[in-house]
Write an enzyme that holds these catalytic residues in place. Structure first.
Site, short mmCIF file in Angstrom:
data_model
loop_
_atom_site.label_atom_id
_atom_site.label_comp_id
_atom_site.label_asym_id
_atom_site.label_seq_id
_atom_site.Cartn_x
_atom_site.Cartn_y
_atom_site.Cartn_z
CB SER A 127 32.31 -0.39 45.84
OG SER A 127 31.47 -1.18 45.62
CE1 TYR A 130 28.54 3.81 45.79
CE2 TYR A 130 28.27 1.63 44.85
CZ TYR A 130 28.66 2.39 45.86
OH TYR A 130 29.51 2.17 46.95
CE LYS A 148 31.77 4.32 47.02
NZ LYS A 148 32.15 4.96 48.55
#
Length: 337
Positions: free
Chosen positions: A124, A148, A152
């Site tokens: 992302s 989050y 990643k």
């Protein structure tokens, strides 16, 4: 190629399934349905005329995944499985590290044991944090500001270390910007559970009457209309990007690649275009900024074009049209009837 899709019944996974079929590959879906629906498989069957090869399994079950990789003679893995809500990650960090990082560790163990060492990872643009410059290329410093994003970036670090330690590994890190839209058939699309975290499903749920009005978080950013600017990419273009990335798996090593359009659209751009294209009104209210929101974030996608020939083809009008077609055709998403 036989390609395992972890989280293959999800929003991006299901669209990538169709792109892989169109390109002549054989996708094998693994999913738990924690954040997706079994109906997706029926709809993929309808769209392709072929019943999807499916295994209900958790990537954290390394033995089960190894068995599936062997049984299905998988040549590569596209890894979508994981949690993706920023707010949920902040309140449930252990869940996010367990599923996103721990799940990837177990998947890699399974791949190592079976000799399937070709991986495309669903990363992302969140790994870039607050942009230091625009447009963002792959050399931009990595800096995350939420759980989050931390997961990643941790997985990216792990994959770089793994590929450096073992020359048999070939890894592609696909850094998505903002996927929106749906398949033109209206059979599959995005329908998050609960109040949407992302703009487009929020807009479509307001349009269909599921929600009363849209909250626009801030109109005092340093942008042309004061609202946040993002790089929105049609999910079908994004899916095709995965197919194009497969050619990079012929070479050892780890390659990071942005998937975006290179164009920034504001929240008000989205609302205005959606209303114009679909002839529907979107009531909204301006509210306070959310902590951590940045003014603008959009990609430099030139590396993807130079390495694979891929570039986004669909514009904002198509994104809004297809998102509304999906939502209007499925006002309750994949809700059981």
């Amino acid at each position: 190629m036989n390609i395992l899709l972890t989280g293959g019944a999800g929003y991006i996974g299901s669209h990538t399934f169709l792109s892989l079929i169109d390109a002549g590959h054989k996708p094998i879906v693994v999913d738990t349905f924690d954040n997706s629906s079994p109906q997706v498989l029926d709809r993929l069957h309808t769209l392709t005329g072929e019943k999807p090869v499916f295994h209900q399994a958790d990537v954290r079950d390394s033995d089960r995944i190894a068995d599936i990789l062997t049984r299905e003679k998988c040549d590569a893995v596209v890894h979508f499985a994981g949690r993706k809500a920023v707010g949920e990650g902040q309140s449930k960090p252990l869940l996010y590290f367990d599923q996103n990082v721990g799940g990837t560790v177990q998947l890699l163990h399974a791949m190592n044991r079976t000799g399937c060492k070709k991986l495309i990872f669903s990363s992302s643009a969140v790994v870039y944090g607050n942009p230091e410059y625009l447009p963002i290329d792959e050399e931009h410093p990595l800096s995350t500001c939420n759980v989050y994003g931390d997961t990643k970036r941790t997985v990216e670090d792990m994959l770089r270390a793994l590929s450096a330690s073992d020359q048999e590994w070939s890894v592609v890190l696909l850094r998505y910007f903002n996927p929106v839209g749906a398949h033109k058939s209206g059979e599959i699309g995005e329908f998050p559970r609960g109040i949407p975290n992302n703009l487009m499903p929020y807009v479509t749920q307001v349009a269909v009457g599921q929600l009363e009005k849209l909250s626009v978080f801030g109109n005092d950013f340093d942008t042309r209309d004061g609202t946040g600017v993002r790089d929105y990419i049609h999910v079908c273009d994004l899916a095709d990007g995965h197919v194009s990335a497969l050619k990079l798996l012929d070479e050892a090593g780890c390659t990071a690649m942005n998937l975006g359009t290179g164009k920034g659209y504001s929240v008000l751009d989205i609302i205005t275009t959606f209303e114009t294209v679909n002839d529907v009104r979107i009531p909204y209210q301006i509210t306070a900024r959310r902590p951590g929101d940045v003014a603008a974030c959009y990609a430099n996608p030139s590396r993807a074009r130079s390495l694979t020939g891929w570039q986004a083809k669909l514009g904002l009008a198509e994104m809004c049209r297809d998102a509304w077609h999906w939502q209007r055709k499925n006002p309750k998403g994949f809700a059981e009837t």
